[in-house]
Each structure stands twice: as structure tokens, then as C-alpha cells.
Design a protein around this motif. Structure first.
Motif, short mmCIF file in Angstrom:
data_model
loop_
_atom_site.label_atom_id
_atom_site.label_comp_id
_atom_site.label_asym_id
_atom_site.label_seq_id
_atom_site.Cartn_x
_atom_site.Cartn_y
_atom_site.Cartn_z
N ARG A 27 -6.60 2.03 -7.69
CA ARG A 27 -7.62 1.97 -6.62
C ARG A 27 -8.11 3.37 -6.31
NH1 ARG A 27 -7.36 -2.81 -3.32
NH2 ARG A 27 -9.12 -1.87 -2.23
N LYS A 83 0.87 -1.16 0.00
CA LYS A 83 0.00 0.00 0.00
C LYS A 83 0.91 1.22 0.00
CE LYS A 83 -2.11 1.78 3.58
NZ LYS A 83 -3.02 2.12 4.70
N VAL A 122 -8.72 6.05 -3.61
CA VAL A 122 -8.01 6.25 -2.35
C VAL A 122 -8.52 7.50 -1.61
CG1 VAL A 122 -5.89 5.06 -3.01
CG2 VAL A 122 -6.14 7.50 -3.53
N HIS A 167 -7.36 2.59 0.95
CA HIS A 167 -8.07 2.10 -0.25
C HIS A 167 -9.55 2.07 0.11
CE1 HIS A 167 -4.15 -0.34 -0.94
NE2 HIS A 167 -4.04 0.87 -1.47
N THR A 227 -2.09 -0.25 -4.55
CA THR A 227 -2.76 1.05 -4.60
C THR A 227 -3.10 1.50 -6.03
OG1 THR A 227 -1.56 1.64 -2.60
CG2 THR A 227 -2.51 3.47 -3.81
#
Ligand SMILES: [Mg+2]
Lengths: 303, 303
Positions: A255, A160, A257, A301, A252
Motif C-alpha cells: 500500500r 495495519k 503509506v 494507508h 499495509t
């Protein structure tokens, strides 16, 4: 504040660090607690340590005791209790690895508290290296961790951004990298915390024991880590490959966020990472934000 | 629960026990805390220990460090942290004295918690002796303590029945005596807690430092105590004189007392103590109660 029971567990560790086994009654005397109480506490410890009580003896599996490791080319310092391994590393020579069972003042990124409950692996690697390798450390270290999880434990870990290690969106390992100039080189303090046999310390965290459904000897993980750490400079010679690996392991990317920065929160889609480590987030209608890892307090996320 | 700060103080003690002084920065590294924090904590410790910080060094007066004592005929075991000195004494040989800086589970009489905060003297003497001496120990030990206070510190201590040591009606020392048969002799565990340089742990307690208005080196008190303990058998050869001494030092005599026993509370005037240790309390119109020390939970002087 720390419970008396945790302190007694640390006293037990302190005694067993240099002796694989102890007659339970003798250990109770040394610590100054009643044998019945010691047995109850040792029994509770066996949820987080490869510790057995049999025939009136308490036995710690040496593969779970970092003090039994003698890594080639490294000085290993293992203490039951430290303020933090990062601070303790300040006084050590380069190529030392400091391991603590518990930290009174463990630090994570941005001065956040690091929860170091019993049974995890809390270590700082002190490395003397060139500027090139040092600048790539924030990318290399998470790759090393993901590789260990995937190749040696068959566990689908990922990164991440910038460098937390997650499994099923839950944090299993964290990294704190600090450095100082030393002549024409860099002294790196690479702090690594891995939830191995400890109970997950916070919501949204997970331990290797939860995934494997059993306790695992920490020295295997620690030796793999030390082995990779010895090869950091070599890894840094192939920056293209490292970047490729990082992008491959980065959960990540693509994604949605939620990011907390010093300037406030933003929500968007993570679309790229620059060579220098910044995350590019598309916040709408083609508008993009460039996030510096050192100025980003938290990322989640959310899709 | 114990504060992180207390634990750091115990880590400092642990390092200084076998070395009179430490460069502050090196000590900070060993413990893993920042030098500034260590200095602040060491400074705070100097309220309870004869500890100085000068020229970047932290120095512990050896006369305040029990580990520097080598008492003739005794084995002295000094630990920063124990469950309790009474339990730790179980595994020691006779004529050992166990000293702890802090106890996780210190015990007083009747299973009451004993508060062992930093800077006090918390010790257990393990003595092998005859039945006669053992039976007189509950009278002899408080006498020894009062004598030390009066003769060596010029402090008017006295005894609160059965064996608390008080000054101005405030507790300065407590005694816990336990025993077990060993062949035809008795193994005595004499637990003694003295508020020396610690802050008074409870209301109605006082420390020697409050009375002297300065910190005092604990080894002087400890050596005096050890000296008297070596002469217990000799003292027990003169039971008349011991009894006379006890009555002389006993503050409780002729005082109005509130007593809590297993059967409930009573109020009356303390009029005598039997040779076997029971307190006689006149509760009204010539009616007298005989109080066994082992069945009396608490006694207060209320006039
Ligand atoms: Mg798989």
C-alpha cells in the motif's frame, strides 16, 4: 471531564457486576437518583450494553458482564472505573487479566490517549514468559485478534503496521505492549482495546456492533482472547508460521503509506517487513527507508 | 461535568472508607494510576480532608471519615458518590442518615442546584415523627445548626430567613426539608449541607475552615447534629422557647431586604415572623407584605 450521566452509568454497572438483575426502583435508591431518570439512563445504556428493562427490573445479560467469567488459570479483575488497566496490572500477579468499563487515563502507543467509551472491551493481560515469546508478542497479538475476528465473527479484519487492527481501513482494535525484566523472564503487559458495543470513539474507527448490526456479548470475545493468550508460548515455537501469518494479515504491504516519525513525515510504498518488525518503505527511485515501530508515531494507508 | 481528578479523589475515598491507611503504591495499583500522580492528588486532597502522606503511606484521620461513626439509634450510610442524599434516603428506613462525599445532582430549595464539593458535610436525615414536630422542623433545624456553631465552635452563626445559616452575611450551611405522610405520622427528609473543609463553592459562601483557619474533623459536627436530631420531638414540646430562640438567632429581623418571589422582586424592611413561618416585610408607608417561605425564591440582606 466526564459527564454526570456517564458516572451514573458506571454506578449502575458497579451495582450489576455482582447481581444480574435489580428492581429499578431499588437501584435508583441505592444510587440516589429518581427512578424516572434512572430508567431513561438505563434505556440509553442499552445501546452499548446487553441490558434490558422489563417489568420494573433492570437485567444485564451475564454473557456481557466480564465478572461472570472464571477463566481457567487466570485471575480476572473487572472494575467499572480505573485510571488505566496497564497501571492497575502493575500490582497484580502474572496471569491476571484486568478489565475496566472506563479508563480515566487510558494510554495507547507513544503516550497517546486511548478512548475507552462505554461498551468496549478494555483489558490488560499480565504474562510471565520467556524472552523469545516476549520478542514475538508484537507480531503474535495482532494475529490473534485477526484470527478471532475472521474465524469467530466472519469479519475481514486485517493488520495495519505495526499492530492496529482495521476493518475497511477503520480501526477496530489497538494494542499496547509493555514489558519488564523479572529474573530471567519477562513480565509482559499486553493492553488490548476492542471497539465492541461502544460507539466508535473517533473518526476512522469502527465497532463490531456497526459491522454485525447488533450488540454482541463481550464475554465470547474475551474468552477467545484469554484462550489464545494462554497459548502464546506455544505459538512462538513456530516463528516461520507466525511470520507467514503476519504477512498474510498485513494490509499495509504494497500500500501507499503516509508515515509520521520523530524525524518528520514521509510518503512511499510499503514493500516488506523484517523479521525484527521494521517496515521497509520505498520512497522513490529505489531509495528505501527502514521504519522502527517504536519510533513511528502514525501510519496511514493513502491509496 | 466532573474532572478526572475529582473522580480519582473519590476513588481514593472509596478505598479509605473501610481502611484507615493504605500503602500509597498499593493504592495507586488498585486505582490504576501512577504512584507519582496519586501522591500529587492525595497531597491536593489534604486541603479538604484530614489526610496525611507519610513514609509512603496515605492515612485518613478516622474522625474525618463518617463511616467510622456508629451513632446510637441511627443507621448511618456513607457513600463516596450519590445522585443526591435526599433521593438515596427514599429507600432507607426511618432514622437513617445518608452521607455522601459528592453529589451528582445535589438539590437545594426550589430545585436549585446544591454544590457539594469535596470536604463538606452533605447529609440527609430520615425521621419519622408527629405532625407537630414536622411542622416545626423548618424552625428547629436552623436553631440546631446555629447552636452547634455557637456553642461547640464559638462561631457567631445566625439565621437568614427562612433557614439559611450565615456568618458575616455569607452562607455556611443550607437546609432542605421534604416530607411525606406515613400512616398518621410524617416521614421527614431533612437535607443539611455544611461547608466544613470544602472550599467555598460560590461567592457569598464561606467554610468553617476559613473561619477556624484549619481543617476540622467532620465527625464532631456530624455527631452533634445527630444528637440534636434525636431530640427534635423533645424540642418541639416547647414551641414558645423555640420561637424565641429562632427570633434571637434571626439575622434578617430589622434588616433591609431584597426579596425575589414568584411575583417579582421587592425591597423593604423585615419586621416580624409569624408563628407559621411567614416573613412580614414593610415596603413603605405602613404597607406590609406577607412572604411565604415556600414561595420565596431568594432573600438578600442589603443594608
Ligand atoms: Mg466473509
Amino acid at each position: 471531564m466526564i459527564s454526570e450521566e456517564t458516572i451514573i452509568k458506571l454506578l449502575i454497572i458497579d451495582k450489576l457486576i455482582h447481581r444480574q438483575e435489580y428492581v429499578l426502583r431499588e437501584l435508583a435508591w441505592e444510587i440516589g437518583v429518581q427512578p424516572d431518570l434512572l430508567e431513561r439512563i438505563a434505556d440509553d445504556m442499552s445501546k452499548n450494553y446487553l441490558l434490558n428493562i422489563e417489568k420494573g427490573k433492570i437485567i444485564w445479560n451475564p454473557a456481557d458482564n466480564p465478572s461472570t467469567l472464571k477463566p481457567w488459570g487466570w485471575l480476572l479483575i473487572h472494575k467499572p472505573l480505573l485510571g488505566s488497566t496497564q497501571e492497575a496490572a502493575k500490582g497484580a500477579s502474572p496471569w491476571s487479566v484486568i478489565v475496566a468499563e472506563y479508563m480515566l487515563a487510558g494510554r495507547g502507543r507513544h503516550g497517546k490517549k486511548w478512548y475507552s467509551n462505554l461498551g468496549g472491551l478494555w483489558a490488560t493481560f499480565k504474562i510471565l514468559t520467556n524472552a523469545q515469546t516476549a520478542s514475538m508478542a508484537p507480531i503474535i497479538i495482532p494475529i490473534i485478534l485477526v484470527r478471532i475476528f475472521r474465524k469467530s465473527y466472519d469479519v475481514e479484519a486485517s493488520i495495519k503496521w505495526p499492530n492496529d487492527i482495521i476493518i475497511d481501513n477503520k480501526k477496530i482494535a489497538g494494542i499496547l505492549i509493555e514489558g519488564e525484566a523479572f529474573r530471567d523472564q519477562i513480565l509482559l503487559y499486553v493492553g488490548i482495546g476492542v471497539n465492541i458495543n461502544n460507539d466508535p470513539p473517533l473518526p476512522d474507527t469502527i465497532s463490531l456492533k456497526n459491522i454485525l448490526n447488533k450488540l454482541t456479548p463481550r464475554n465470547r470475545f474475551l474468552s477467545l482472547l484469554i484462550g489464545w493468550m494462554s497459548r502464546m508460548e506455544k505459538l512462538s515455537l513456530e516463528p516461520e508460521k507466525i511470520r507467514e501469518n503476519y504477512m498474510e494479515y498485513l494490509e499495509t504491504l504494497n500500500r501507499k503509506v503516509l508515515v509520521k516519525t520523530l524525524q518528520g513525515e514521509l510518503i512511499g510504498k510499503a514493500v516488506d517487513v523484517r523479521d525484527t518488525g521494521e517496515l521497509i518503505v520505498e520512497v522513490g527511485r529505489g531509495e528505501k527507508k527502514v521504519l522502527d515501530p517504536t519510533l513511528t508515531f502514525e501510519l496511514r494507508h493513502i491509496d
